[in-house]
Design a protein around this motif. Structure first.
Motif, PDB file in Angstrom:
ATOM      1  N   LYS A 148      33.503 -16.259  76.468  1.00  0.00           N
ATOM      2  CA  LYS A 148      33.752 -15.135  77.385  1.00  0.00           C
ATOM      3  C   LYS A 148      35.083 -15.290  78.134  1.00  0.00           C
ATOM      4  O   LYS A 148      35.575 -14.355  78.731  1.00  0.00           O
ATOM      5  CB  LYS A 148      32.605 -15.027  78.396  1.00  0.00           C
ATOM      6  N   THR A 149      35.629 -16.525  78.122  1.00  0.00           N
ATOM      7  CA  THR A 149      36.873 -16.731  78.863  1.00  0.00           C
ATOM      8  C   THR A 149      38.046 -16.057  78.153  1.00  0.00           C
ATOM      9  O   THR A 149      39.027 -15.709  78.757  1.00  0.00           O
ATOM     10  CB  THR A 149      37.185 -18.228  79.006  1.00  0.00           C
ATOM     11  N   LYS A 150      37.947 -15.921  76.842  1.00  0.00           N
ATOM     12  CA  LYS A 150      39.019 -15.259  76.087  1.00  0.00           C
ATOM     13  C   LYS A 150      38.836 -13.752  76.184  1.00  0.00           C
ATOM     14  O   LYS A 150      37.778 -13.256  76.549  1.00  0.00           O
ATOM     15  CB  LYS A 150      38.948 -15.681  74.614  1.00  0.00           C
ATOM     16  N   ASP A 151      39.877 -13.057  75.816  1.00  0.00           N
ATOM     17  CA  ASP A 151      39.824 -11.607  75.833  1.00  0.00           C
ATOM     18  C   ASP A 151      39.052 -11.138  74.596  1.00  0.00           C
ATOM     19  O   ASP A 151      39.619 -10.715  73.604  1.00  0.00           O
ATOM     20  CB  ASP A 151      41.267 -11.082  75.818  1.00  0.00           C
ATOM     21  N   VAL A 152      37.721 -11.235  74.662  1.00  0.00           N
ATOM     22  CA  VAL A 152      36.895 -10.960  73.477  1.00  0.00           C
ATOM     23  C   VAL A 152      36.913  -9.466  73.162  1.00  0.00           C
ATOM     24  O   VAL A 152      36.682  -8.640  74.036  1.00  0.00           O
ATOM     25  CB  VAL A 152      35.445 -11.443  73.709  1.00  0.00           C
ATOM     26  N   GLU A 153      37.217  -9.139  71.905  1.00  0.00           N
ATOM     27  CA  GLU A 153      37.238  -7.726  71.496  1.00  0.00           C
ATOM     28  C   GLU A 153      35.806  -7.225  71.337  1.00  0.00           C
ATOM     29  O   GLU A 153      34.910  -7.987  71.014  1.00  0.00           O
ATOM     30  CB  GLU A 153      37.940  -7.595  70.146  1.00  0.00           C
ATOM     31  N   ASN A 154      35.635  -5.950  71.539  1.00  0.00           N
ATOM     32  CA  ASN A 154      34.327  -5.354  71.288  1.00  0.00           C
ATOM     33  C   ASN A 154      34.545  -4.043  70.544  1.00  0.00           C
ATOM     34  O   ASN A 154      35.684  -3.645  70.318  1.00  0.00           O
ATOM     35  CB  ASN A 154      33.585  -5.125  72.605  1.00  0.00           C
ATOM     36  N   ALA A 155      33.467  -3.399  70.176  1.00  0.00           N
ATOM     37  CA  ALA A 155      33.592  -2.138  69.449  1.00  0.00           C
ATOM     38  C   ALA A 155      32.664  -1.102  70.051  1.00  0.00           C
ATOM     39  O   ALA A 155      31.707  -1.441  70.747  1.00  0.00           O
ATOM     40  CB  ALA A 155      33.235  -2.357  67.987  1.00  0.00           C
ATOM     41  N   VAL A 156      32.985   0.152  69.783  1.00  0.00           N
ATOM     42  CA  VAL A 156      32.102   1.243  70.177  1.00  0.00           C
ATOM     43  C   VAL A 156      31.339   1.657  68.923  1.00  0.00           C
ATOM     44  O   VAL A 156      31.946   1.893  67.878  1.00  0.00           O
ATOM     45  CB  VAL A 156      32.928   2.449  70.685  1.00  0.00           C
ATOM     46  N   ILE A 157      30.022   1.700  69.047  1.00  0.00           N
ATOM     47  CA  ILE A 157      29.201   2.117  67.906  1.00  0.00           C
ATOM     48  C   ILE A 157      28.744   3.547  68.185  1.00  0.00           C
ATOM     49  O   ILE A 157      28.135   3.811  69.225  1.00  0.00           O
ATOM     50  CB  ILE A 157      27.949   1.218  67.735  1.00  0.00           C
ATOM     51  N   VAL A 158      29.069   4.437  67.282  1.00  0.00           N
ATOM     52  CA  VAL A 158      28.728   5.853  67.488  1.00  0.00           C
ATOM     53  C   VAL A 158      27.773   6.300  66.385  1.00  0.00           C
ATOM     54  O   VAL A 158      27.999   6.004  65.206  1.00  0.00           O
ATOM     55  CB  VAL A 158      30.003   6.733  67.440  1.00  0.00           C
ATOM     56  N   ARG A 159      26.728   6.970  66.794  1.00  0.00           N
ATOM     57  CA  ARG A 159      25.854   7.622  65.797  1.00  0.00           C
ATOM     58  C   ARG A 159      25.910   9.123  66.052  1.00  0.00           C
ATOM     59  O   ARG A 159      25.559   9.587  67.145  1.00  0.00           O
ATOM     60  CB  ARG A 159      24.426   7.104  65.912  1.00  0.00           C
ATOM     61  N   VAL A 160      26.383   9.865  65.058  1.00  0.00           N
ATOM     62  CA  VAL A 160      26.483  11.320  65.208  1.00  0.00           C
ATOM     63  C   VAL A 160      25.256  11.945  64.542  1.00  0.00           C
ATOM     64  O   VAL A 160      25.088  11.847  63.319  1.00  0.00           O
ATOM     65  CB  VAL A 160      27.773  11.866  64.550  1.00  0.00           C
ATOM     66  N   ALA A 161      24.393  12.550  65.368  1.00  0.00           N
ATOM     67  CA  ALA A 161      23.202  13.217  64.823  1.00  0.00           C
ATOM     68  C   ALA A 161      23.599  14.632  64.409  1.00  0.00           C
ATOM     69  O   ALA A 161      24.189  15.371  65.198  1.00  0.00           O
ATOM     70  CB  ALA A 161      22.109  13.258  65.880  1.00  0.00           C
ATOM     71  N   LEU A 162      23.305  14.979  63.156  1.00  0.00           N
ATOM     72  CA  LEU A 162      23.775  16.255  62.608  1.00  0.00           C
ATOM     73  C   LEU A 162      22.652  17.289  62.555  1.00  0.00           C
ATOM     74  O   LEU A 162      21.529  16.952  62.162  1.00  0.00           O
ATOM     75  CB  LEU A 162      24.287  16.049  61.177  1.00  0.00           C
ATOM     76  N   PRO A 163      22.930  18.530  62.902  1.00  0.00           N
ATOM     77  CA  PRO A 163      21.899  19.561  62.754  1.00  0.00           C
ATOM     78  C   PRO A 163      21.679  19.915  61.279  1.00  0.00           C
ATOM     79  O   PRO A 163      20.610  20.356  60.893  1.00  0.00           O
ATOM     80  CB  PRO A 163      22.474  20.760  63.514  1.00  0.00           C
TER      81      PRO A 163
END
Ligand SMILES: Cc1cc2nc3c(=O)[nH]c(=O)nc-3n(C[C@H](O)[C@H](O)[C@H](O)COP(=O)(O)OP(=O)(O)OC[C@H]3O[C@@H](n4cnc5c(N)ncnc54)[C@H](O)[C@@H]3O)c2cc1C
Length: 546
Positions: free
Chosen positions: A263-278
């Protein structure tokens, strides 16, 4: 242009096309040899390497550009009578070339219509734009020389010429990479607005007797309007705008960083997106969508962003998964909103355009090596799923998939762990274990990603030379079951390989798929060039991280 000229061009083109098709028939028995020859000597080697403002240019692209410029210069200078004649021709030629630039409202949509990749479409757009600007410059200087005593900007047509010239000059200035990097969306909107202003000013500048030039302007407007209508219709259909099921909705959360991460390093993260479709949709591996999320921030209504779809199925999908690395704009806003959400997840009304992008044919390769960097993993995941599913259902020839992923810190890998795990779980059919991962991390603590014991995590940078060589020789001792002997046993049994020739027998083919920054991509291309005769080929995925 006279009607007889048009007839002659159409008739000549038909005859040439027939002769070309016949020639293709004659060379088809040598198509593999020819393809290797063309790749080795034309499409892989660079004449000009990658620099800040230009390149890389392969021999093929230099040759095609020279042909393109030569044909334009021939049309410009052939049987020319005066400077004003050159200037007039340059103006019309510039407009003819410019039609391509206005054919569609977005390059993604145009690439789909033409059946080419977005990268290729961008290159054609750039080349066509440069030649149009070059011809426009000749037109302007020619007129300035020929009419220097009579030219007045009091006249409306000349005033509009000045406006068009200024718009074109500003477009050229804005094309410097610094503007794109500074604020990509602003650059894009300015670029489009200036292009529209340019076309309007040209239309007002043209005298009524310049029929061909006027037809070009009408062709731009006509083609643009038609493709815009088509795109709007697709948009309405995909987003189910007049359905009772509501609009697509995006559910956003952050990737999970495990407790053992540094955690001391600049740990990268990601955004997880789920697009629900009609309205469920069927998509192929390697495709992407453009996401429009008007309510995320103040200016997000004016932005659309392309993202690879990482989920893949043989069936239609009612939701699409995306894996996004936060940058500075909308992606960072999404990350912040998800981070602060009390339940760890937040949702927004969303609209999509697409599906965009071409899916590479991959089934005929015994080995598929995916080389990706950072968020480039998003371009690879759907292909891996398709290949594993193909192996499990005996629809594909692939017997080994090796994912090599280079990262700054292991944060992104931890965020992608759930997707990698689900792929590895699916890859157990008949103890095949065809999928293996090698993760290279630049800095920060190295920890095990997942508990499947089917991949390796290394500190440092991947040695692409060594990795590709090992794949060609079938020399991969770290793999759980895919040792060289096992690899050859499987492929010999399937009749694709002659083990006595050390894994390089008749029919063995390997595909290297890359989603890497420019310099690394160029490096891999020059390595693959050395193995073309061994059945190795390279392809670029739709998304290339910078
Ligand atoms: C076909 C394609 C697929 C992609 N898939 C993914 C993916 O799956 N995961 C992922 O993390 N990233 C992906 N990207 C990159 C992603 O689209 C951009 O990084 C994203 O739009 C950044 O948004 P932002 O507002 O946070 O960017 P900013 O911080 O404002 O800009 C960062 C950089 O992103 C690029 N960018 C910004 N807006 C756009 C845009 N509208 N179109 C193209 N590039 C843009 C520019 O190069 C810019 O320099 C993909 C790009 C393309 C072209």
């Amino acid at each position: 242009m006279e009607i007889i000229n048009i007839y002659a061009i159409v008739f000549g083109s038909i005859l040439l096309s027939l002769a070309f098709i016949k020639a293709l028939y004659y060379v088809s028995p040598w198509k593999n040899v020819l393809a290797i020859f063309i790749s080795k000597h034309l499409t892989y080697p660079y004449i000009i390497h990658r620099h800040h403002f230009c390149g890389p240019w392969t021999r093929a692209s230099v040759f095609l550009h020279l042909c393109y410029y030569a044909s334009n210069l021939t049309c410009l200078l052939f049987a020319v009578s005066s400077v004003s004649d050159i200037a007039r021709r340059a103006g019309v030629l510039s407009l003819i070339n410019m039609v391509f630039l206005f054919v569609a409202p977005s390059l993604s949509f145009l690439a789909d219509i033409l059946g080419i990749s977005l990268q290729m479409c961008r290159r054609i757009h750039r080349s066509t734009a440069w030649i149009s600007i070059f011809l426009l410059a000749i037109h302007i200087f020619g007129i300035l020389i020929a009419e220097k005593n009579t030219l007045s900007f009091q006249d409306a047509p000349n005033l509009h010429a000045l406006i068009a010239g200024s718009a074109a000059a500003t477009i050229v200035l804005l094309c410097f990479p610094i503007f794109r990097r500074l604020a990509y969306e602003c650059f894009l909107k300015f670029h489009e607005a200036l292009a529209a202003l340019y076309l309007y000013a040209v239309w007002r500048h043209l005298p009524p007797n310049q029929l061909l030039a006027l037809y070009c302007v009408y062709a731009c407007v006509g083609a643009f309007t038609s493709t815009l209508c088509l795109q709007i219709a697709t948009f309405v259909y995909r987003n189910g705008l007049f359905m009772s099921k509501g609009y697509p909705r995006a559910y956003i959360r952050c990737g999970i960083i495990p407790a053992n991460a540094d955690k001391t390093k600049d740990v990268e993260n990601a955004v997880i997106v789920r697009v629900a479709l009609p309205r469920p949709m069927k998509l192929d591996a390697g495709q992407y969508i453009n996401l429009w999320m008007p309510t995320v921030g103040i200016f997000s209504w004016a932005q659309t962003h392309p993202f690879m779809v990482i989920s893949w199925s043989t069936e239609t999908q009612s939701s699409l998964d995306l894996f996004i690395k936060p940058r500075k704009g909308l992606s960072a806003a999404l990350y912040e909103r998800a981070l602060k959400a009390p339940e760890g997840s937040v949702s927004f009304a969303t609209f999509i355009t697409g599906l965009h992008g071409i899916s590479q044919p991959i089934d005929q390769y015994q080995t598929v090596l995916l080389l990706v960097n950072g968020p480039g993993i998003a371009a690879a995941l759907s292909y891996v799923r398709k290949l594993i599913r193909g192996y499990n259902t005996s629809f594909s020839r692939t017997r080994r998939i090796h994912l090599v992923w280079e990262l700054k810190t292991l944060g992104l890998a931890a965020a992608a762990e759930e997707f990698l795990d689900s792929l590895l779980e699916e890859d157990t059919f008949a103890d095949g274990y065809i999928f293996t991962t090698s993760i290279y991390v630049e800095s920060g603590k190295v920890f095990e990603v997942g508990n499947h014991n089917r991949g390796s995590v290394y500190q440092g940078h991947p040695d692409y030379d060594e990795i590709i060589r090992a794949e060609v020789l079938g020399d991969f001792p770290n793999s759980k079951t895919n040792s060289k002997a096992e690899h050859e046993r499987m492929t010999v049994a399937d009749g694709f390989i002659d083990s006595e020739k050390n894994g390089k027998g008749q029919g063995w083919k390997m595909l290297v798929m890359v989603s890497l920054p420019g310099k690394q991509r160029d490096r891999v291309q020059s390595i693959v060039r050395e193995y073309l005769q061994d059945g190795v080929a390279m392809t670029e995925l739709e998304f290339q991280p910078d």
